[in-house]
Write an enzyme that holds these catalytic residues in place. Sequence first.
Site: not given
Length: 343
Positions: A198-200, A202, A227
């Site tokens: 996961y990241c901020t 995508g 997220i």
Amino acid sequence: MQLYNTLSAKERETLIEEAGQERLTISFYKYAHIGNPVIFRNHLFIHWNELDVLGRIYVANEGINAQLSVPALNFENFKEHLDSIYFLENVRLNIAIEQNNKSFLKLKVKVRRKIVADGLNDNTFDVTNKGIHVGAEQFNELIEDPDTILVDMRNHYESEIGHFKNAITPDVDTFRDSLDLIENDLANHKEDKKLVMYCTGGIRCEKASAYYKHKGFKQVYQLEGGIIDYARQVENKKLENKFKGKNFVFDHRRGERISDDVVAHCHQCGDPCDTHVNCANKACHLLFIQCEDCAEKMDDCCSLDCKEIHALPYEEQKKLRKGKEVSNKIFKKGRSAVLKYKK
């Protein structure tokens, strides 16, 4: 033809206050082949400047990465313009959970070699062979699976203030640093474990998932929309929120709260705190975590030396800065030795 900003951040801030209109903070990305990024950049600037769009947008041959702020009244016109661009029609827009009319104060559309600095040679692997995209509900199920390894693809200053339960949070300064580190650490689990990332918003996972599949990982998953969209799905679908703390964002807000948990500490006194600030000494501008008590005691500065400089008359500060290059690596400087309780 205007292709650049004509107002300072302060002037723009005043105009936003006087307008008194709600603005929406939005992010999106799209990998696509852009033949002439310069022409595309100018096209975007002309149209978005007319709509009073502000933000930081990167354009490259491989696509677009955008974080921006648009007046709510102009949102439909903005969306109509996006849909008129064939590869941006119906692109997923991540709308911020916490809105701030001053999240951006200038429109900056820049041409870059890549829309994310990943340091990879895209000709060596199939960037379209990406991992499986999952929504919030499936993501929650996956990360409870004992055969899952959950990895945060963000940098140390991002994961420090918020992350998912049981996630591996690499202590790195850049996205590129994390790619080989994660592969080496998980080398023995390429076939028997599910790699979930996961990241901020995508975008980093888009490239990372293809890279890890190329490196031999058999089961690769990524959180669709990152997220930002996870938080929105959790709220709309009444799901359990497994993210703890704040989501770091790359605008003037610096973070938006996803849960009430405070998982970080003030870098100066060690008390619970997850508020990122920049040192008030403009010659430093260090990004660090500072509580209200320390902000008052230190005059919004990271050190006693910076506090002394910040107390000088403005013209004297300018003289001290003259001829000196101010480092642009703000986040790497966040590891400064002056911060007693840094991560």
